[in-house]
Design an enzyme around this catalytic site. Structure first.
Site, PDB file in Angstrom:
ATOM      1  N   CYS A 227      -8.259  -5.884  -3.274  1.00  0.00           N
ATOM      2  CA  CYS A 227      -8.956  -6.259  -2.041  1.00  0.00           C
ATOM      3  C   CYS A 227     -10.346  -6.810  -2.300  1.00  0.00           C
ATOM      4  O   CYS A 227     -10.511  -7.899  -2.810  1.00  0.00           O
ATOM      5  CB  CYS A 227      -8.980  -5.055  -1.093  1.00  0.00           C
ATOM      6  SG  CYS A 227      -9.263  -5.513   0.637  1.00  0.00           S
TER       7      CYS A 227
ATOM      8  N   GLU B 164      -2.012  -3.249  -1.560  1.00  0.00           N
ATOM      9  CA  GLU B 164      -2.894  -2.082  -1.695  1.00  0.00           C
ATOM     10  C   GLU B 164      -2.364  -0.911  -0.866  1.00  0.00           C
ATOM     11  O   GLU B 164      -1.992  -1.079   0.285  1.00  0.00           O
ATOM     12  CB  GLU B 164      -4.294  -2.466  -1.231  1.00  0.00           C
ATOM     13  CG  GLU B 164      -5.309  -1.344  -1.238  1.00  0.00           C
ATOM     14  CD  GLU B 164      -6.643  -1.765  -0.650  1.00  0.00           C
ATOM     15  OE1 GLU B 164      -7.626  -1.011  -0.803  1.00  0.00           O
ATOM     16  OE2 GLU B 164      -6.714  -2.854  -0.032  1.00  0.00           O
TER      17      GLU B 164
ATOM     18  N   LYS C 166      -9.329   0.647  -9.101  1.00  0.00           N
ATOM     19  CA  LYS C 166     -10.383  -0.197  -8.548  1.00  0.00           C
ATOM     20  C   LYS C 166     -11.746   0.279  -9.032  1.00  0.00           C
ATOM     21  O   LYS C 166     -12.083   1.462  -8.931  1.00  0.00           O
ATOM     22  CB  LYS C 166     -10.314  -0.162  -7.025  1.00  0.00           C
ATOM     23  CG  LYS C 166     -11.220  -1.167  -6.313  1.00  0.00           C
ATOM     24  CD  LYS C 166     -10.963  -1.119  -4.811  1.00  0.00           C
ATOM     25  CE  LYS C 166     -11.751  -2.182  -4.067  1.00  0.00           C
ATOM     26  NZ  LYS C 166     -11.493  -2.126  -2.604  1.00  0.00           N
TER      27      LYS C 166
END
Length: 498
Positions: free
Chosen positions: A369, A257, A319
């Site tokens: 994540c 990330e 995301k």
């Protein structure tokens, strides 16, 4: 029976203690014992006492599981230590209210019969679902994660992490009734024990089939969070990443990330031609890469994203499930986030059902994540078995939380996602845990956290759907919600003799 302050303190200590199994999964019996104590105390508590016990247990449970948020807010966000500690406690209290309400409801509705164990499990499940679904959800530390190496893990491909938590609560309540009744509740306890023993003896069912393998290389950049966005470190950061991507001999290379911590226009200013050079490295068939970076700009908005580099069409993933305060600002809380110095703290959301990234015959589903806490979100990508992912890839940066228990906790969360879908999970992280996890949830290879390096190996693709993937893809968590409500209603009704 009223709850004394000693009872409240003991409830808090046991709630905190159960989180040890979130890190050390060999301690999986510990949550069973602590939840059994809670069920036993609730059997003798008033509704008010049940609320206090549930609040003490639940608040300490959450605080012990996520205390490392203090590190991100204080050390890296610059928030004063008292305010950072108060923020963690406030979050734990708010999330502890779900178990407090469940405790009060159980104390009010129990009837002193065997069905009370089912009522306890249903209310426990509703409390965990509420914490995981309401206000975008914050399910970190869900009780099912403590059972990833326990017999209850066989339930993962059937019911997912919340179903495992409900089974844990049922077993705990049965144990509590067995002890309290001086073994007169042996039929209930025996039935639960036989069911769990049979599941463990049979072992996990295989719902999926192999679909080839690919070689992989997972990068661990190991950049301290207070240096990640520092201008003086940027040339070295970008140089190491470019070299590692170029030298990795694998069909798929995954960088963590925000491995590139700059927006596109910033990157072009800092290192002209850098991104074009990366694209050229993967323009030939046989090699592909997933690289975490922010996309967009400050004027039109930006997203926490992943870029896929290959000979095929350009691939972008953004995301969708953002972290409150860290990645989006809840309404009315901008004043709080402005107290901290967190770069790129207000992202736009990506699409809910993104396509997979094609790497040869494999379909790789990236997630970023915090997103792999939400199995129900990942399940949306399995709605069509013909295009469902064959591999999962998590790109993370746990550097925000220093050298804390967040690293092994997140590893075990990813292991449970692998079990739910029977898919290998590739984890490429900044500071750890960078790992290759097999479709059976076992760690096949692991880099030492807080070291810079490249983890190489092979990952097996899988086709087919687990029962959990099939129903969660279509209905999300609503079958569990409705099932728990039905069980709670049925077991809370008094028996009436004709």
């Amino acid at each position: 029976m009223p709850v004394t302050w000693r009872g409240g303190v003991l409830a808090a200590l046991l709630g905190a203690a159960q989180t040890l199994a979130l890190v050390h999964t060999t301690l999986w019996p510990l949550p069973l014992l602590t939840a059994a104590w809670l069920a036993g105390r609730l059997d003798r508590a008033t509704p008010r006492g049940g609320f206090v016990l549930g609040l003490a247990y639940g608040t300490a449970w959450i605080a012990a599981a996520v205390w490392w948020l203090f590190i991100s807010m204080h050390r890296y966000g610059g928030l004063a230590a008292p305010l950072a500690a108060a923020a963690v406690l406030a979050l734990a209290l708010a999330l502890g209210l779900f178990l407090a309400l469940a405790g009060a409801a159980y104390a009010r509705w129990r009837h002193g019969r065997a069905a009370d164990a089912v009522l306890f499990a249903a209310l426990w499940l509703l409390a965990e679902l509420g914490r995981g679904m309401l206000f975008t959800g914050f399910p970190w530390g869900a009780s099912g994660y403590t059972q990833v190496d326990a017999p209850l893990a066989v339930l993962a491909p059937w019911l997912g992490v919340y179903g495992m938590g409900a089974a844990l609560a049922l077993a705990a309540a049965a144990l509590a009734r067995l002890v309290a009744s001086r073994w007169r509740a042996w039929p209930l306890a025996t039935g639960v024990a036989l069911a769990l023993g049979a599941a463990a003896a049979v072992g996990p069912a295989a719902f999926t089939r192999p679909a080839g393998e690919i070689s992989v290389a997972l990068l661990q950049t190991n950049i301290s969070q207070d240096e990640k966005f520092a201008a003086e470190r940027m040339p070295a950061t970008l140089a190491w990443l470019a070299t590692a991507l170029a030298q990795a001999e694998a069909e798929l290379v995954v960088a963590p990330e925000t491995a590139v911590p700059l927006l596109p226009d910033q990157l072009e200013d800092a290192a002209p031609g850098y991104w074009q050079a990366l694209e050229a490295q993967f323009a030939q068939p046989g090699r592909a890469a997933l690289v975490g970076l922010p996309l967009g700009d400050y004027e039109r908005g930006y997203r926490n994203a992943v870029a896929g580099l290959s000979a095929g069409p350009p691939y972008r993933y953004a995301k969708a499930h953002l972290v409150p305060f860290g990645e989006f600002i809840p309404t009315g809380f901008r004043w709080f986030t402005e107290l901290m110095n967190i770069p790129l703290g207000d992202f736009d959301r990506g699409e809910a059902r993104p396509p997979s990234f094609a790497v040869g015959a494999q379909r790789v589903a990236p997630n970023i994540c915090y997103e792999d806490l939400f199995g129900e979100d990942l399940a949306r990508r399995f709605a069509d078995a013909a295009t469902a992912p064959t591999l999962l890839a998590n790109l993370s940066n746990i550097g925000w939380f220093g050298d804390s228990i967040a690293i092994p906790q997140h590893l075990n969360i990813s292991r449970l996602r692998a079990l739910e879908f029977e898919r290998s999970m590739l984890r490429a992280t900044n500071t750890g845990a960078t790992a290759i996890i097999g479709p059976d949830g076992r760690v096949q290879a692991l880099l030492t956290p807080h070291t810079r390096g490249v983890l190489t190996g092979r990952a097996q693709g899988r086709e087919g759907l687990t029962p959990y993937a099939a129903w969660a893809a279509r209905f999300g968590l609503w079958p569990l919600v409705l099932g728990a409500l039905a069980l709670a209603f049925a077991t809370s009704r008094p028996w009436r003799r004709p």
